[in-house]
Design an enzyme around this catalytic site. Structure first.
Site, PDB file in Angstrom:
ATOM      1  CG  ASP A  13       1.912  -5.779  12.817  1.00 57.22           C
ATOM      2  OD1 ASP A  13       1.404  -4.877  13.145  1.00 57.22           O
ATOM      3  OD2 ASP A  13       2.400  -5.643  11.628  1.00 57.22           O
ATOM      4  CG  ASP A  54      -3.334  -4.355  12.936  1.00 61.46           C
ATOM      5  OD1 ASP A  54      -3.200  -3.969  13.793  1.00 61.46           O
ATOM      6  OD2 ASP A  54      -2.934  -3.844  11.601  1.00 61.46           O
ATOM      7  CD  GLU A  55       0.189  -3.834  16.604  1.00 61.03           C
ATOM      8  OE1 GLU A  55       1.432  -3.308  16.464  1.00 61.03           O
ATOM      9  OE2 GLU A  55      -0.618  -2.791  16.915  1.00 61.03           O
TER      10      GLU A  55
END
EC number: 2.7.7.7
Length: 409
Positions: free
Chosen positions: A9, A105-106
């Site tokens: 993350d 974003d993960e």
């Protein structure tokens, strides 16, 4: 060899990318807002310093500025975020080919068999962090576990709060570390489910885990069963690199700048959404036969609107054919109440190679015209060629062309 899965993350991703692009902002609190000129705009991302002052994603800009008045506010640059996200994926692929994007974003990584090359899980995590930091200027936090849900909860509940940004949540540590946490810390439990659980006296993850499965299934069905398994760290789903490749539908929606109350204005936006959906279908060489539309008002406390679908005569990616179906649904089900959000979806997809010529109409000509318009837009931009309705005041085409994912490029 025990399975090891990472949830990687990015810390305050949008804000971190902006800071990396603007070193002169180093040391100053940073906020990313959809429209910095409007104090009513919302916060899309806040740097750790601003978050420490109480700023949260989704709150109004003016509220955030009261908490952190010295913060620098910047407009989002979605194309740059997408570019950096792809760059990060390429970094992760140096360690394993088992990468599954979870959001911009993960990402999940299965590093079970990477240990022979890169060392123990924590060592791999540190190498991943270093590579991402040196090449993008973004700090990564990594949760580790033997399943995806354990990795996700390790990241959200522990890694994000630790200086190292790395945490390994094993099943042996769950009862001591995870179970005492509030029920809302369980992956998959949202605001509404938290209320339901609390009303039943279930306030911690451990209380859910120690409740009989029969009781949980009896009250919450399949969803309750899944959450009970999650509380025990059980998740058999593998990290699947191509799990999102096969599309079941192509959709596009938008939130309007104000309430639309006139049918003719709503039809303009509806046509533009159908244009975007069909352009994406043609880009993927797909056609659909089921069109669906959804509309809703601005007040989420008292929801209005509807979601309906219908089957078309033929599989198609012709804008006007999809629009005719969408317009029919709109005229049939709209109750005349103000509309703030519209969405169009095309499903029941098949390959464009299955195109059938019509000898009694202009379908083939319209089909080819769509591809021609796409070529012009790809070369000269989305506003290079537009339908006449897109010059009306109700149109959102020009404003939408400036954005990616609803935010400015």
């Amino acid at each position: 060899m025990d399975k090891v899965i990472f949830m990687v993350d990015m810390e305050s991703f949008f804000a971190s990318v902006e800071r990396a692009n603007h070193p002169e902002l180093s040391g100053r609190p940073l906020l990313v807002s959809g429209d910095p000129e409007r104090r009513s705009g919302v916060i899309l991302a806040a740097c750790p310093v601003a978050k420490a002052r109480g700023v949260t994603n989704g709150e109004r800009l003016w509220e955030a500025q009261q908490k952190c008045p010295e913060a620098v506010v910047v407009r989002p640059h979605m194309q740059q975020y997408v570019t950096v996200s792809v760059q990060i994926t390429e970094i992760l692929e140096r360690f394993t080919d088992l990468i599954e994007p979870f959001s911009i974003d993960e990402q999940f990584m299965d590093v079970t068999h990477s240990q022979r090359l890169f060392g123990a899980p924590r060592e791999i995590a540190q190498k991943v962090q270093q590579a991402i930091w040196h090449e993008t200027g973004v700090r990564a936090r990594i949760g580790m576990g033997e399943s995806k849900v354990l990795a996700k909860m390790a990241c959200d509940n522990f890694a994000k709060k630790m200086p190292s940004g790395v945490f390994h949540l094993t099943k042996e540590r769950m009862e001591r570390l995870l179970w005492p946490l509030p029920i809302e810390c369980l992956y998959g439990v949202g605001r509404q489910m938290t209320k339901y659980f609390r009303n039943q006296g279930i306030r911690t993850i451990g209380q859910l885990a120690n409740t009989s499965l029969e009781r949980i299934k009896g009250k919450w069905g399949v969803n309750g069963h899944v959450l009970w398994l999650t509380a025990h760290g059980i998740d058999p789903s593998p990290v699947t690199p191509h799990s999102h490749d096969k599309q079941k539908g192509i959709g596009h929606g938008m939130t309007l700048p104000h309430d639309y109350v006139k049918a003719e204005d709503i039809h303009v936006v509806l046509l533009e959404l159908c244009e975007e959906v069909c352009k994406r279908a043609r880009r993927a060489h797909l056609m659909g036969r089921t069109v669906a539309i959804g509309v809703s008002g601005a007040n989420m406390e008292t929801p209005t609107g509807f979601h309906r679908q219908m089957k078309l005569t033929n599989h198609t990616n012709i804008t006007m054919e999809v629009y005719e179906g969408a317009a029919t649904l709109f005229e049939r089900f709209w109750d005349g109440k103000p509309i703030r959000r519209l969405h169009v979806n095309l499903s029941n997809l098949t390959s464009d190679e299955a195109w059938q010529l019509s000898f009694f109409g202009n379908r083939d000509r319209a089909h080819q015209l769509g591809y021609t318009m796409d070529t012009i837009k790809e070369k000269f931009g989305d506003t290079a060629i537009r339908r006449a309705v897109s010059f009306l005041s109700a149109s959102q085409a020009e404003e939408r062309a400036k954005k990616i994912g609803g935010h400015y490029k």
